[in-house]
Design an enzyme around this catalytic site. Structure first.
Site, PDB file in Angstrom:
ATOM      1  N   HIS A  13       0.824  -1.216   0.000  1.00  0.00           N
ATOM      2  CA  HIS A  13       0.000   0.000   0.000  1.00  0.00           C
ATOM      3  C   HIS A  13       0.860   1.269   0.000  1.00  0.00           C
ATOM      4  O   HIS A  13       0.410   2.340  -0.396  1.00  0.00           O
ATOM      5  CB  HIS A  13      -0.909  -0.016   1.227  1.00  0.00           C
ATOM      6  CG  HIS A  13      -2.208   0.713   1.065  1.00  0.00           C
ATOM      7  ND1 HIS A  13      -2.296   1.951   0.465  1.00  0.00           N
ATOM      8  CD2 HIS A  13      -3.466   0.387   1.429  1.00  0.00           C
ATOM      9  CE1 HIS A  13      -3.565   2.352   0.485  1.00  0.00           C
ATOM     10  NE2 HIS A  13      -4.297   1.417   1.053  1.00  0.00           N
ATOM     11  N   ASP A  29     -12.049  -4.738 -17.618  1.00  0.00           N
ATOM     12  CA  ASP A  29     -12.389  -5.705 -18.662  1.00  0.00           C
ATOM     13  C   ASP A  29     -11.194  -5.909 -19.599  1.00  0.00           C
ATOM     14  O   ASP A  29     -10.802  -5.004 -20.326  1.00  0.00           O
ATOM     15  CB  ASP A  29     -13.611  -5.176 -19.442  1.00  0.00           C
ATOM     16  CG  ASP A  29     -14.051  -6.123 -20.541  1.00  0.00           C
ATOM     17  OD1 ASP A  29     -13.419  -7.190 -20.719  1.00  0.00           O
ATOM     18  OD2 ASP A  29     -15.016  -5.780 -21.249  1.00  0.00           O
TER      19      ASP A  29
END
Ligand SMILES: CC(C)(COP(=O)(O)OP(=O)(O)OC[C@H]1O[C@@H](n2cnc3c(N)ncnc32)[C@H](O)[C@@H]1OP(=O)(O)O)[C@@H](O)C(=O)NCCC(=O)NCCSC(=O)CC(=O)O
Length: 441
Positions: free
Chosen positions: A170, A383
């Protein structure tokens, strides 16, 4: 519940930005990065329907995925780099050197893809096999520790699906930057080079630090007696996702996020309290809730939406047990959360000098609930040309009372909530959450 299954490693390789495309670079960390340095690695899985055998993936799909990843890493090179932790009082930094790369594993699993991508309770260990592990940052007085920022694993479920499991530190990036990377990679893979996605913005000078918060935070971390210790996710856990509708009546001027968080905070602490080992609880027992806010459009100085790195403010809420457990607990929690979000308008950095101390305090105190992910990250828009993900899961939740949020895949305006709980708490979950929601899972 699916039984035990095997995950077999098929191939291990590394993917780097194209040779000569990124110079050796030292990336300093801002205080907004450093506040995450001891956070457990972020682990996210994207599941896609894929009705082909493993060989089809390795021979026809994977070479193109590697190529598009390499081209994307050229712009998102900190993900291919390493976190370098020199002995105190030197500040840590991200170091990219020519040839640095992301470790990429291909595996094959005989697990039931449809079971894994459902929303009922599933064994959490089944998800941990689908993401690589990464070492956490560590410091010592005489040696520089260097740890990779990112690793990934593609797992093929022959003739039914594939998963992309990604683990990253992170300290390099928040959810917004990570999802920018994922969508850029997916667009590159679909060969949409002229897509409308802009390049990441790497200038860390954007984040002003007149108070010297990097040094303050590093001193606070180094002084923490249990430096580097984070709560482990208990071994025998299950994960559950649920879709919640938008709140109906807007009697309180609050958002889907606020209502969902209030509901989760109150019911997760009820679940935590049902544990026999939770000690004596009384009306004044204090509970913590720590959500984060994206600050890219909240500073008085401009930070582009494409800023790469961390740009999150911590919100620290505390409440007494009597206020949260009572009949109007959720309303109380929602008002408190809504108030904190409004406070951001005064400037998201009010009290920032205490963020790391507060984080240490709440982790040590326990009874904390936190949030990972956000519906704004639009994970279901990632996608690669195989359609929208069938499911996306945040694997690392479970430590420090975290639950995950995403937009609902199939229903506009609804929100998807993920939790990991001990198997011994399933009955308690059924009673507390199902009654509260009055929904059929
Ligand atoms: C502080 C917040 C949580 C507060 O959220 P809220 O939804 O309560 O408040 P808000 O002001 O943002 O939005 C209020 C309402 O306006 C809507 N709204 C906001 N902006 C909008 C826009 N541009 N277009 C259309 N609608 C918009 C919201 O959907 C919501 O409506 P409605 O109520 O209808 O929905 C949020 O602003 C925020 O910063 N979210 C991002 C947090 C984040 O990045 N987390 C990731 C952490 S990193 C991490 O965890 C790692 C990882 O995931 O990989």
């Amino acid at each position: 519940m699916a039984g035990q299954y095997t995950v077999r490693v098929v191939d291990e390789s590394h993917v780097a930005p194209p040779p000569g495309s990124v110079s050796t670079t030292t990336i300093p960390l801002t205080f907004l990065d450093v506040s995450w340095i001891f956070c457990c690695p972020i682990q996210r899985i994207f599941f896609y329907e894929f009705h082909r055998p493993t060989l089809h993936f390795t021979q026809n799909i994977f070479p193109h995925l590697k190529q598009s990843l390499s081209l994307t890493l050229r712009h998102f090179f900190p993900f291919a780099a390493n976190l370098s932790c020199s002995p105190p009082p030197n500040n840590p930094c991200i170091l990219y050197r020519e040839g640095d790369s992301v470790s990429v594993t291909i595996a094959e699993s005989d697990a039931d893809f449809n079971h894994l991508t459902a929303s009922h309770a599933r064994d959490n260990t089944e998800f941990k096999c689908l993401v690589p592990t990464l070492p956490m940052a560590s410091f010592s007085s005489d040696t520089t520790h260097v740890v990779p920022i990112m690793a990934m694993q593609f797992t093929v479920f022959p003739n039914s699906g594939i998963s992309i499991g990604i683990t990253f530190n992170h300290v390099a990036a928040d959810g917004k930057s990570f999802n920018h990377f994922m969508k850029s990679w997916a667009a590159m893979h679909r060969s949409e080079k002229g897509s409308s996605l802009s390049l990441p913005f790497h200038n860390k000078d954007m984040i002003k630090d007149p108070e010297g918060l990097v040094s303050t935070y590093m001193k606070d971390w180094w002084n923490w007696k249990i430096l580097g210790a984070t709560e482990e996710v208990p071994v025998d856990t299950v994960r559950i996702t649920n879709d919640a509708d938008q709140p109906g009546a807007a009697q309180l001027h609050i958002s889907t996020f606020v209502v969902t968080c209030a509901f989760m905070w109150v019911n997760l602490i009820k679940l935590q309290d049902s544990s026999k080992s939770n000690g004596h609880l009384h009306d004044d027992t204090v509970y913590h809730f720590v959500p984060v806010a994206d600050c890219r459009d909240r500073f008085e100085f401009p930070v582009p939406a494409t800023y790469f790195g961390n740009c999150l403010a911590f919100l620290f809420l505390t409440a007494k047990r009597s206020d949260l457990i009572g009949k109007n607990g959720i309303v109380f929690a929602a008002k408190a959360i809504g108030r904190q979000i409004c406070e951001l308008e005064k400037g998201p950095l009010v009290g920032a000098e205490k963020w790391v101390l507060n984080l240490i305090k709440v982790v040590e105190a326990g009874r904390v609930v936190s949030v990972a992910g956000s519906p704004k990250l639009r994970v279901y828009d990632t996608d690669f040309g195989w359609g929208r993900p069938k499911k996306s899961e945040v694997v690392h939740i479970g430590a420090n009372g975290a639950f995950s949020l995403a937009e609902c895949r199939d229903e506009d305006g609804a929100i998807e909530v993920g939790i990991v709980i001990g198997r011994d708490k399933i009955d308690g979950f059924n009673v507390i959450f199902k009654q509260a929601l009055n929904l059929n899972f």
